[in-house]
Design a protein around this motif. Structure first.
Motif, PDB file in Angstrom:
ATOM      1  N   GLU A  59       0.887  -1.187  -0.124  1.00 59.06           N
ATOM      2  CA  GLU A  59      -0.113  -0.084  -0.125  1.00 59.06           C
ATOM      3  C   GLU A  59       1.011   1.268   0.050  1.00 59.06           C
ATOM      4  O   GLU A  59       0.371   2.376  -0.652  1.00 59.06           O
ATOM      5  CB  GLU A  59      -0.894  -0.040   1.230  1.00 59.06           C
ATOM      6  N   GLU A  60       2.078   1.303   0.803  1.00 62.07           N
ATOM      7  CA  GLU A  60       2.814   2.498   0.702  1.00 62.07           C
ATOM      8  C   GLU A  60       3.656   2.337  -0.484  1.00 62.07           C
ATOM      9  O   GLU A  60       4.267   1.464  -0.812  1.00 62.07           O
ATOM     10  CB  GLU A  60       3.696   2.317   1.926  1.00 62.07           C
ATOM     11  N   LYS A  61       3.868   3.681  -1.073  1.00 63.68           N
ATOM     12  CA  LYS A  61       4.821   3.954  -2.260  1.00 63.68           C
ATOM     13  C   LYS A  61       5.808   4.935  -1.672  1.00 63.68           C
ATOM     14  O   LYS A  61       5.638   6.153  -2.331  1.00 63.68           O
ATOM     15  CB  LYS A  61       4.072   4.425  -3.399  1.00 63.68           C
ATOM     16  N   PRO A  62       6.825   4.760  -1.011  1.00 61.87           N
ATOM     17  CA  PRO A  62       7.787   5.747  -0.741  1.00 61.87           C
ATOM     18  C   PRO A  62       8.532   6.348  -1.808  1.00 61.87           C
ATOM     19  O   PRO A  62       8.977   5.714  -2.512  1.00 61.87           O
ATOM     20  CB  PRO A  62       8.514   5.120   0.265  1.00 61.87           C
ATOM     21  N   PHE A  63       8.941   7.644  -1.460  1.00 58.20           N
ATOM     22  CA  PHE A  63       9.768   8.296  -2.597  1.00 58.20           C
ATOM     23  C   PHE A  63      11.009   7.878  -2.340  1.00 58.20           C
ATOM     24  O   PHE A  63      11.882   7.931  -1.320  1.00 58.20           O
ATOM     25  CB  PHE A  63       9.803   9.864  -2.381  1.00 58.20           C
ATOM     26  N   ILE A  64      11.851   7.406  -3.312  1.00 57.05           N
ATOM     27  CA  ILE A  64      13.409   6.768  -3.115  1.00 57.05           C
ATOM     28  C   ILE A  64      14.216   7.609  -4.367  1.00 57.05           C
ATOM     29  O   ILE A  64      15.565   7.154  -4.524  1.00 57.05           O
ATOM     30  CB  ILE A  64      13.459   5.444  -3.365  1.00 57.05           C
ATOM     31  N   GLY A  65      13.843   8.651  -4.916  1.00 57.08           N
ATOM     32  CA  GLY A  65      14.687   9.433  -5.587  1.00 57.08           C
ATOM     33  C   GLY A  65      15.150   8.679  -7.014  1.00 57.08           C
ATOM     34  O   GLY A  65      14.049   7.968  -7.809  1.00 57.08           O
ATOM     35  N   LEU A  66      16.341   8.665  -7.361  1.00 53.45           N
ATOM     36  CA  LEU A  66      16.745   7.811  -8.456  1.00 53.45           C
ATOM     37  C   LEU A  66      17.399   6.533  -8.220  1.00 53.45           C
ATOM     38  O   LEU A  66      18.075   5.882  -9.106  1.00 53.45           O
ATOM     39  CB  LEU A  66      17.925   8.568  -9.147  1.00 53.45           C
ATOM     40  N   GLN A  67      17.008   5.996  -6.948  1.00 57.20           N
ATOM     41  CA  GLN A  67      17.455   4.714  -6.818  1.00 57.20           C
ATOM     42  C   GLN A  67      16.904   3.460  -7.906  1.00 57.20           C
ATOM     43  O   GLN A  67      17.792   2.445  -8.037  1.00 57.20           O
ATOM     44  CB  GLN A  67      16.859   4.059  -5.472  1.00 57.20           C
ATOM     45  N   ASN A  68      15.670   3.766  -8.476  1.00 58.75           N
ATOM     46  CA  ASN A  68      15.160   2.926  -9.515  1.00 58.75           C
ATOM     47  C   ASN A  68      15.978   3.065 -10.770  1.00 58.75           C
ATOM     48  O   ASN A  68      16.409   1.763 -11.265  1.00 58.75           O
ATOM     49  CB  ASN A  68      13.830   3.009  -9.767  1.00 58.75           C
ATOM     50  N   PHE A  69      16.576   3.898 -11.148  1.00 59.55           N
ATOM     51  CA  PHE A  69      17.595   4.180 -12.362  1.00 59.55           C
ATOM     52  C   PHE A  69      18.837   3.404 -11.943  1.00 59.55           C
ATOM     53  O   PHE A  69      19.479   2.832 -12.849  1.00 59.55           O
ATOM     54  CB  PHE A  69      17.772   5.456 -12.480  1.00 59.55           C
ATOM     55  N   VAL A  70      19.401   3.590 -10.567  1.00 58.01           N
ATOM     56  CA  VAL A  70      20.704   2.994 -10.328  1.00 58.01           C
ATOM     57  C   VAL A  70      20.591   1.462 -10.355  1.00 58.01           C
ATOM     58  O   VAL A  70      21.492   0.830 -10.782  1.00 58.01           O
ATOM     59  CB  VAL A  70      21.090   3.542  -8.917  1.00 58.01           C
ATOM     60  N   GLN A  71      19.404   1.124  -9.761  1.00 58.10           N
ATOM     61  CA  GLN A  71      19.270  -0.394  -9.694  1.00 58.10           C
ATOM     62  C   GLN A  71      19.214  -0.800 -11.425  1.00 58.10           C
ATOM     63  O   GLN A  71      19.592  -1.992 -11.348  1.00 58.10           O
ATOM     64  CB  GLN A  71      17.955  -0.732  -9.100  1.00 58.10           C
ATOM     65  N   LEU A  72      18.642  -0.230 -12.087  1.00 59.64           N
ATOM     66  CA  LEU A  72      18.602  -0.977 -13.592  1.00 59.64           C
ATOM     67  C   LEU A  72      19.921  -1.177 -14.088  1.00 59.64           C
ATOM     68  O   LEU A  72      20.291  -1.889 -14.836  1.00 59.64           O
ATOM     69  CB  LEU A  72      17.825   0.091 -14.410  1.00 59.64           C
ATOM     70  N   PHE A  73      20.883  -0.054 -13.897  1.00 58.47           N
ATOM     71  CA  PHE A  73      21.923  -0.284 -14.464  1.00 58.47           C
ATOM     72  C   PHE A  73      22.874  -0.966 -13.743  1.00 58.47           C
ATOM     73  O   PHE A  73      24.007  -1.184 -14.327  1.00 58.47           O
ATOM     74  CB  PHE A  73      22.887   1.180 -14.611  1.00 58.47           C
ATOM     75  N   HIS A  74      22.422  -1.694 -12.499  1.00 62.15           N
ATOM     76  CA  HIS A  74      23.319  -2.790 -12.029  1.00 62.15           C
ATOM     77  C   HIS A  74      22.618  -4.193 -12.378  1.00 62.15           C
ATOM     78  O   HIS A  74      23.053  -5.214 -11.936  1.00 62.15           O
ATOM     79  CB  HIS A  74      23.296  -2.456 -10.441  1.00 62.15           C
ATOM     80  N   ASP A  75      21.755  -4.158 -13.123  1.00 59.60           N
ATOM     81  CA  ASP A  75      20.889  -5.365 -13.616  1.00 59.60           C
ATOM     82  C   ASP A  75      21.418  -5.686 -15.109  1.00 59.60           C
ATOM     83  O   ASP A  75      21.402  -5.048 -15.821  1.00 59.60           O
ATOM     84  CB  ASP A  75      19.264  -5.047 -13.722  1.00 59.60           C
ATOM     85  N   GLU A  76      22.012  -6.925 -14.958  1.00 60.65           N
ATOM     86  CA  GLU A  76      22.811  -7.593 -16.322  1.00 60.65           C
ATOM     87  C   GLU A  76      21.501  -7.685 -17.393  1.00 60.65           C
ATOM     88  O   GLU A  76      21.849  -7.438 -18.278  1.00 60.65           O
ATOM     89  CB  GLU A  76      23.218  -8.960 -15.843  1.00 60.65           C
ATOM     90  N   ILE A  77      20.433  -8.132 -17.192  1.00 63.09           N
ATOM     91  CA  ILE A  77      19.396  -8.406 -17.836  1.00 63.09           C
ATOM     92  C   ILE A  77      18.962  -7.149 -18.610  1.00 63.09           C
ATOM     93  O   ILE A  77      18.696  -6.831 -20.042  1.00 63.09           O
ATOM     94  CB  ILE A  77      18.065  -9.224 -17.273  1.00 63.09           C
ATOM     95  N   PHE A  78      18.936  -5.949 -17.906  1.00 64.83           N
ATOM     96  CA  PHE A  78      18.498  -4.536 -18.611  1.00 64.83           C
ATOM     97  C   PHE A  78      19.641  -4.146 -19.363  1.00 64.83           C
ATOM     98  O   PHE A  78      19.469  -3.601 -20.507  1.00 64.83           O
ATOM     99  CB  PHE A  78      18.640  -3.536 -17.369  1.00 64.83           C
ATOM    100  N   LEU A  79      21.137  -4.186 -19.184  1.00 72.28           N
ATOM    101  CA  LEU A  79      22.014  -4.174 -20.161  1.00 72.28           C
ATOM    102  C   LEU A  79      22.023  -4.892 -21.200  1.00 72.28           C
ATOM    103  O   LEU A  79      22.479  -4.157 -22.350  1.00 72.28           O
ATOM    104  CB  LEU A  79      23.426  -4.189 -19.233  1.00 72.28           C
ATOM    105  N   ILE A  80      21.555  -6.083 -21.107  1.00 73.44           N
ATOM    106  CA  ILE A  80      21.510  -7.036 -22.328  1.00 73.44           C
ATOM    107  C   ILE A  80      20.412  -6.636 -23.127  1.00 73.44           C
ATOM    108  O   ILE A  80      20.489  -6.492 -24.394  1.00 73.44           O
ATOM    109  CB  ILE A  80      21.288  -8.339 -21.890  1.00 73.44           C
ATOM    110  N   ALA A  81      19.190  -6.392 -22.593  1.00 75.03           N
ATOM    111  CA  ALA A  81      18.079  -5.870 -23.263  1.00 75.03           C
ATOM    112  C   ALA A  81      18.474  -4.345 -24.035  1.00 75.03           C
ATOM    113  O   ALA A  81      18.193  -4.366 -25.218  1.00 75.03           O
ATOM    114  CB  ALA A  81      17.114  -5.540 -22.247  1.00 75.03           C
TER     115      ALA A  81
END
Length: 289
Positions: A44-66
């Motif tokens: 239910e809670e959607k806390p604000f985390i800034g750019l953390q989602n973007f940082v997480q993506l560039f640490h995801d190997e599958i995202f880099l492959i895609a």
């Protein structure tokens, strides 16, 4: 009377504008909000985390492959599709008999269901499919095609090119028919051969059409999804996964809406930037008058 006329005209323009703002612009702006939050559909809670989602993506190997695969789709698919469409258009322009039939035959794949086409190719390219049966009869080794990490992406690109080349052909044919024949006739009288007339007259005058085709084809390949989902599902070993399929899996299989929205924003920026660059670099004014 004139005032009522303008009120009617602007009212008619306002309705589709409001629809566009509600269906297109509002969801894009809302996705920016989601991309900056830890948006789990089960929480239910959607806390604000800034750019953390973007940082997480560039640490995801599958995202880099895609991301790498999506670049490959564009770099290979766009030039080949445009060259094939232009070549077919130039050939069809010189056809006198059955011109409409040939145009229809080349355009039919474009209006055929993408899902149906994808599954037909998937079945024919199976290990025990029709294509491998032909290869065996010719004394050649059967191929994995869509089941191969090294071959799969090229097969998908080839299918996408085959299905959309009719659209490019039609666009180029329309552009070719707007070029006055007097230019080529004058060049021929001056001694220019076919290649010189193509390079110095036809292609420069086709520049607006080429810019449009490049932008549309680039956006289409950047948004590659349906063919990949139905032919390979992104496999084998994520060798064919695209950005859009990655976003789909992230959102609707893993329910990570925040990261999916962040990936959507990245794709949006890539599409917008590439389109603006292409229009700036390729757009040239040509005037022979």
């Amino acid at each position: 009377m004139v005032r009522h006329k303008y009120v009617f005209v602007y009212s008619c323009l306002l309705i589709p504008l409001l629809f566009f703002l509600g269906i297109r612009i509002a969801p894009i702006l809302y996705s920016f909000n989601i991309s900056l939050r830890e948006w789990d559909m089960l929480s239910e809670e959607k806390p604000f985390i800034g750019l953390q989602n973007f940082v997480q993506l560039f640490h995801d190997e599958i995202f880099l492959i895609a991301l790498r695969n999506t670049v490959k789709y564009v770099v290979i698919g766009v030039p080949v599709q445009l060259l094939a469409g232009l070549a077919i258009a130039l050939l069809l322009q010189r056809v006198n008999r059955f011109k409409g039939l040939f145009r229809t035959l080349y355009f039919i794949p474009y209006v055929t269901s993408v899902v149906a086409v994808s599954w037909v190719f998937r079945w024919t390219l199976l290990k025990n499919g029709i294509v491998n049966a032909w290869l065996i009869k010719l004394g050649l080794e059967p191929q994995l095609f869509l089941g191969s990490p090294s071959q799969g992406i090229y097969v998908v690109i080839a299918v996408m090119i085959w299905q959309s080349v009719g659209f490019q052909m039609l666009i180029f044919l329309t552009g070719l028919e707007t070029i006055p024949k007097s230019y080529e006739e004058a060049a021929a009288i001056d001694g220019a051969n076919s290649w010189q007339r193509l390079w110095h007259i036809t292609l420069p005058l086709l520049n607006p059409v080429i810019v449009f085709s490049v932008v549309i084809a680039s956006i289409s390949f950047l948004q590659s999804f349906t063919q990949i989902l139905n032919m390979t599902g992104g496999g084998p070993l994520n060798s064919t996964i695209s950005m859009v399929l990655y976003i789909y899996n992230l959102a609707f299989k893993h329910f990570k809406m925040g990261e999916a929205a962040a990936a959507t924003i990245i794709l949006f920026v890539i599409i917008l930037s590439l389109s603006l660059i292409q229009m700036k670099v390729l757009n040239r004014r040509v005037d022979y008058e």
